[in-house]
Scaffold this motif. Structure first.
Motif, PDB file in Angstrom:
ATOM      1  N   CYS B  35       0.832  -1.209   0.000  1.00 16.30           N
ATOM      2  CA  CYS B  35       0.000   0.000   0.000  1.00 16.30           C
ATOM      3  C   CYS B  35       0.865   1.256   0.000  1.00 16.30           C
ATOM      4  O   CYS B  35       0.543   2.235  -0.675  1.00 16.30           O
ATOM      5  CB  CYS B  35      -0.938   0.008   1.205  1.00 16.30           C
ATOM      6  N   LEU B  36       1.969   1.217   0.737  1.00 16.28           N
ATOM      7  CA  LEU B  36       2.860   2.375   0.736  1.00 16.28           C
ATOM      8  C   LEU B  36       3.670   2.420  -0.561  1.00 16.28           C
ATOM      9  O   LEU B  36       3.816   3.476  -1.173  1.00 16.28           O
ATOM     10  CB  LEU B  36       3.785   2.324   1.956  1.00 16.28           C
ATOM     11  N   LYS B  37       4.166   1.258  -0.975  1.00 17.30           N
ATOM     12  CA  LYS B  37       4.982   1.189  -2.200  1.00 17.30           C
ATOM     13  C   LYS B  37       4.197   1.754  -3.397  1.00 17.30           C
ATOM     14  O   LYS B  37       4.756   2.432  -4.258  1.00 17.30           O
ATOM     15  CB  LYS B  37       5.364  -0.274  -2.458  1.00 17.30           C
ATOM     16  N   SER B  38       2.898   1.446  -3.441  1.00 13.64           N
ATOM     17  CA  SER B  38       2.055   1.917  -4.547  1.00 13.64           C
ATOM     18  C   SER B  38       2.019   3.438  -4.639  1.00 13.64           C
ATOM     19  O   SER B  38       1.706   3.996  -5.690  1.00 13.64           O
ATOM     20  CB  SER B  38       0.619   1.407  -4.369  1.00 13.64           C
ATOM     21  N   LEU B  39       2.315   4.107  -3.501  1.00  7.08           N
ATOM     22  CA  LEU B  39       2.168   5.568  -3.456  1.00  7.08           C
ATOM     23  C   LEU B  39       3.501   6.314  -3.526  1.00  7.08           C
ATOM     24  O   LEU B  39       3.527   7.544  -3.447  1.00  7.08           O
ATOM     25  CB  LEU B  39       1.415   5.963  -2.176  1.00  7.08           C
ATOM     26  N   LEU B  40       4.586   5.572  -3.710  1.00  8.01           N
ATOM     27  CA  LEU B  40       5.892   6.244  -3.668  1.00  8.01           C
ATOM     28  C   LEU B  40       6.084   7.217  -4.828  1.00  8.01           C
ATOM     29  O   LEU B  40       6.875   8.147  -4.728  1.00  8.01           O
ATOM     30  CB  LEU B  40       7.029   5.214  -3.614  1.00  8.01           C
ATOM     31  N   PHE B 150      -3.239  -2.122  -2.841  1.00  6.66           N
ATOM     32  CA  PHE B 150      -2.123  -2.957  -2.380  1.00  6.66           C
ATOM     33  C   PHE B 150      -1.371  -3.603  -3.544  1.00  6.66           C
ATOM     34  O   PHE B 150      -0.565  -4.505  -3.335  1.00  6.66           O
ATOM     35  CB  PHE B 150      -2.600  -4.010  -1.367  1.00  6.66           C
ATOM     36  N   THR B 151      -1.634  -3.131  -4.775  1.00  6.45           N
ATOM     37  CA  THR B 151      -0.982  -3.717  -5.953  1.00  6.45           C
ATOM     38  C   THR B 151      -0.184  -2.647  -6.671  1.00  6.45           C
ATOM     39  O   THR B 151      -0.727  -1.880  -7.469  1.00  6.45           O
ATOM     40  CB  THR B 151      -2.029  -4.355  -6.886  1.00  6.45           C
ATOM     41  N   ASP B 152       1.114  -2.592  -6.396  1.00 10.00           N
ATOM     42  CA  ASP B 152       1.921  -1.495  -6.924  1.00 10.00           C
ATOM     43  C   ASP B 152       1.917  -1.436  -8.444  1.00 10.00           C
ATOM     44  O   ASP B 152       1.982  -0.358  -9.031  1.00 10.00           O
ATOM     45  CB  ASP B 152       3.356  -1.561  -6.372  1.00 10.00           C
ATOM     46  N   VAL B 153       1.806  -2.586  -9.102  1.00  9.57           N
ATOM     47  CA  VAL B 153       1.886  -2.608 -10.565  1.00  9.57           C
ATOM     48  C   VAL B 153       0.717  -1.850 -11.211  1.00  9.57           C
ATOM     49  O   VAL B 153       0.795  -1.422 -12.361  1.00  9.57           O
ATOM     50  CB  VAL B 153       1.978  -4.079 -11.072  1.00  9.57           C
ATOM     51  N   LEU B 154      -0.365  -1.649 -10.463  1.00 10.11           N
ATOM     52  CA  LEU B 154      -1.487  -0.876 -11.008  1.00 10.11           C
ATOM     53  C   LEU B 154      -1.101   0.585 -11.248  1.00 10.11           C
ATOM     54  O   LEU B 154      -1.803   1.308 -11.955  1.00 10.11           O
ATOM     55  CB  LEU B 154      -2.720  -0.963 -10.093  1.00 10.11           C
TER      56      LEU B 154
END
Lengths: 463, 463
Positions: B35-40, B150-154
């Motif tokens: 969830c955090l990685k997706s927002l970096l 929760f899916t960074d690739v999105l």
């Protein structure tokens, strides 16, 4: 020429030692260029035939097939229509076993074209030489390394166990391009075109005996000989499945279809025919591919009872829906399995059938749930669904082992952006588990897999 | 909290200037990590909230949302279920505009979960803070660069004009992964999950006003408020199309669906509802994607009359069949067009509708046939089919021009092994021509495109 008399010629034609390309060309805007190019990797002898050149694409060329020094098993003919009959006669004189007539402009245009086609058939009947086409793109025998077509890229087809026989060359291309993309193997890919000599019934009988072929996939626009087709199919489905995509559901097309001289185009007649023959009838090119793939990679289940294990609930509901709408069941697990799954997974997951792994996902737990589900005595086969997520490691190899232990078939739906799961898909399919990209396609593949078991059950009951 | 009162909060939530991730983690086996990685890559402020760490993934972390110094528009909550209510209360206290509750274990598990969910709703109603979920994967606003999932690739989703709103997060992933693979743009992608606050009717009204959204794609398992849905949809389809994939055709699922508290799951009731609302109802995730894509890239045709131009006859028959089976017509061309096409193409090709270019294929002739066909006054739209062949050059750019000149919509089916036509597909879609890989999918896309015109016609008639 009776069917049995021509069978050896057919065998040799599909497995030639030497091939002539009549109308071979250096000009990349002509089909004769591609027909020769397609054969440049062939391990036997290749003879370009062209009266105007002594060398074509680096190979010694001959003015006519009669000038070729050795024996010729197969000739690919791509000359203009008005020359084809003469060339066919020369092929017969040369003792060629079979010709592929790529050239069009025969029965389908009527008039003189029809007469020329009838003449060709007379040559074939008299000589025992077999004719594929006219108006065909040819055939590929992936096991023999023969790409006797005007599409060189079809040489990339992997050798496998599906034979695909289509009335339209375009539909064969659709099937084969997908096979190339997915790395699915094919034994033979054949475009029948106008079917002046080689037609569906004979191809079915040939493929029934062909040891390299495990599944027969057919695309049909109309049949000239429904009774012959029925007889050939009925015998064949006892030993291998036949999957058919029959085009022409729209009633308005009825006249158009009967106009080609085929059986009246009422889809209900075909439906009845296919049912009687024990054929698996599908509704699209994609389903023809998907059903053939399932039957090619795994075996039919003992019955219609599916265990469904999913990492996501929504797609599982879709799979369940498609299964149930098409005659499959999602039975309750035995009490023993149920208890084990309940102790394995936390209460917030769905622990009945379907099993939802969403909130208990680690490879060990997931695999154990799969093992319990597929080994349940109420269950005949497994469908597993999983979306790509960076947090979820590949379980392909372990899944193959769990499925193999169970002795039951399994189908996996795996969805990912781009090619993120390519190696996982390969590992699963090498391990006997066909993989599909959507819940619907996986469920339909399971439906068709189970249908072949129903066909076999009916045959055994009447036997 | 009435719908209109919460609308501004919704707007801010989907277009936040600052985002907190409550439960942000360094541990790649936890959803809080993703969830955090997706927002970096988010351009606004991102605040990890974690009581045990002062830095998470390189960002300063805060023990609680109340410790965050600035304003927070959006909070993504991924803490254990038992902590969620407290966190939601803190968010409301902090003045957060909206929260995404990813955590599951609420209404769907009943008992205490249901009570906790009801408490959350009370907090939302009291504070005006909006709640997406619980039990959702979150949302992506591609235009705002927000990947609140929760899916960074999105985060790779391109900004576009399709809003996809699903009940299941898995189905949203199916849609979005295809969109990434095909480079199709999305405006908003939203997983509604348990829909404790934000539900379909409000999302539809929100998207009706959203200027970035041209097409609304919905996946529905069951509706809690069919009347609200109908009202919202009826208003919205006047300005933009709604495409729905409703799951649950199998009758045996009826109890299961009504068990979730939704409208009784009889598919016929939904069919009637969708018809009344002017919604385009489709039968699979793939069709949801394909229909949305067609409506996203091009405009609906004036009527149901299709001109079909194909380089291969077999796939053309399939397209014709699917079109006619679904209410489209393949009219005869006017005498003028017919004569021109007859002088353009040799007699052995099919020169009526469909036009078969098989034996007259060069780019100039092919394009001229397309121009004649699409400009014919009997014709409302064009479908063109083509298989990859090395001898056939790309006509994408010229085709875009011909179609643009006509002022009518066109759909192309282009099939190839692997990615052989990737740049051609891109050129066509950039030029307003949606491309599909199979004849059936192209035909179905045309059917759904025409359906929206029927919806608009009906609205205008009753207006």
């Amino acid at each position: 020429m009776s069917y049995s008399g021509g069978f050896n010629a057919l065998e040799r034609m599909f497995n030639p030692n030497s091939i002539a390309v009549i109308g071979a060309s250096e000009n990349p805007f002509k089909m004769g260029y591609y027909c020769l190019k397609s054969l440049l990797n062939f391990k036997g002898k290749v003879y370009p035939v062209n009266p105007n050149h002594s060398v074509v694409q680096g190979l010694k060329a001959y003015p006519s097939i009669l000038d070729v020094p050795g024996e010729v098993d197969l000739a690919v003919i791509v000359t203009p229509a008005e020359q084809v009959l003469g060339v066919v006669e020369e092929c017969a004189e040369k003792g060629v076993k079979g010709v592929v007539v790529i050239t069009a402009g025969f029965r389908e245009v009527g008039g003189n074209g029809l007469r020329l086609q009838e003449e060709m058939v007379r040559v074939a009947r008299r000589s025992g030489m077999r004719i594929l086409g006219p108006n065909t793109f040819g055939f590929v025998n992936a096991h023999a390394g023969v790409n006797a077509t005007f599409t060189d890229v079809l040489g990339e087809l992997k050798a496998g166990n599906i034979a695909v026989v289509t009335q339209s060359g375009g539909v064969c291309h659709l099937f084969c391009y997908d096979a190339i993309t997915q790395g699915l193997g094919v034994s033979l890919a054949v475009g029948l075109g106008n079917r002046c000599d080689i037609d569906f019934p004979e191809m079915i009988r040939y493929l029934a005996r062909d040891e390299k072929t495990k599944v027969i996939a057919l695309h049909i626009e109309g049949l000239d000989d429904p009774r012959g087709f029925l007889e050939a199919a009925k015998e064949t489905v006892k030993v291998k499945p036949i999957v058919v995509y029959k085009v022409g559901r729209a009633k308005v097309d009825r006249e158009a279809i009967s106009h080609t001289g085929s059986m009246a185009g009422d889809y209900r007649l075909y439906d009845a025919l296919f049912k009687q023959a024990g054929i698996i009838s599908v509704g699209s090119v994609t389903e023809l591919f998907d059903a053939s793939k399932a039957l090619s990679i795994t075996k039919p289940p003992k019955g219609r009872k599916v265990a469904l294990v999913s990492v996501q609930a929504g797609p599982a509901i879709i799979i369940s829906d498609v299964c149930k709408s098409n005659g499959l069941e999602l039975p309750e697990f035995t009490e023993e399995t149920r208890k084990k799954i309940e102790s394995l997974l936390p209460p917030m997951t769905i622990r009945s059938n379907p099993v939802d792994l969403a909130f208990a996902y680690n490879p060990k737990v997931g695999l154990e749930a799969v093992r319990l589900a597929i080994q349940d005595s109420n269950v005949d086969m497994l469908i597993m669904f999983q979306l790509y997520h960076p947090a979820v490691p590949s379980i392909a190899k372990m899944l193959v082992e769990v499925v193999r232990e169970s002795g039951k078939p399994a189908i996996v739906a795996l969805h990912a952006p781009r090619n993120f799961v390519k190696s996982e898909v390969e590992a699963l399919e090498m391990g006997g588990i066909p993989v599909y990209p959507t819940p619907e396609r996986a469920a339909k593949a399971a439906v068709y897999l189970a249908k072949y078991k129903q066909v076999l059950d009916r045959i055994n009951k009447t036997a």
